[in-house]
Design a protein around this motif. Structure first.
Motif, short mmCIF file in Angstrom:
data_model
loop_
_atom_site.label_atom_id
_atom_site.label_comp_id
_atom_site.label_asym_id
_atom_site.label_seq_id
_atom_site.Cartn_x
_atom_site.Cartn_y
_atom_site.Cartn_z
N ALA A 92 27.39 15.98 -9.31
CA ALA A 92 27.14 14.57 -9.57
C ALA A 92 28.34 13.95 -10.29
CB ALA A 92 25.89 14.40 -10.42
N HIS A 94 29.71 10.94 -13.09
CA HIS A 94 29.31 10.53 -14.44
C HIS A 94 28.00 9.74 -14.38
CE1 HIS A 94 33.71 10.73 -14.22
NE2 HIS A 94 33.73 10.99 -15.51
N ARG A 95 27.23 9.83 -15.43
CA ARG A 95 26.00 9.03 -15.52
C ARG A 95 26.32 7.55 -15.70
NH1 ARG A 95 21.82 12.59 -15.68
NH2 ARG A 95 22.17 14.59 -16.72
#
Length: 144
Positions: A92, A94-95
């Motif tokens: 994934a 970065h948030r």
């Protein structure tokens, strides 16, 4: 960060059910599968519920409750199982969006996205080459 074991546990359960059925049993309980995998039966039931929706297993309720295979192991690849139990991307981003005024913050996601796509494609190709029958053969050949 810990590794995800969903694919391993799902493969374990499917191979275990098949071997159990080949020994003459009609259905396998989640408790017995969980004992073999050394995990909670709830984990097994959740994974098998997902695999049931995908058509790999079926369940029976009531007297004689349990799980049984609906497909032969030779027709199921690790990729098939992976796509059921790991529907999201392998890696994934970065948030939160990195600082776009920073050269690294601006360029990291495009750079990593391409790298990750290549890695995921390689993973998918390798998983597609291995059937669960291959896994069972390796299990039975393992020295004890």
């Amino acid at each position: 960060m810990s590794a995800n074991s969903r694919l391993t546990i799902a493969a374990h359960a499917l191979v275990w059910i098949t071997l159990y059925q080949r020994e003459g049993h009609e259905v396998a309980t989640s408790d017995k599968i969980a004992t073999s995998a050394n995990t909670n039966p709830v984990v097994i039931r959740r994974l098998l519920g997902e695999l049931r929706k995908a058509g790999f297993v079926e369940s029976r309720r009531g007297v004689g409750a349990g799980w049984s295979m609906t497909r032969e192991l030779k027709s199921i690849t690790l990729l098939d199982v992976y796509e059921v139990v790991e529907p999201g991307p392998l890696f994934a981003m970065h948030r939160a969006t990195p600082d776009q005024n920073c050269v690294v913050g601006y360029g990291i996601q495009p750079a990593m996205r391409g790298i990750y796509q290549d890695i995921e494609e390689t993973l998918r190709c390798e998983l597609a080459r291995v059937t669960l029958e291959d896994v069972l053969r390796e299990v039975l050949a393992a020295p004890r």
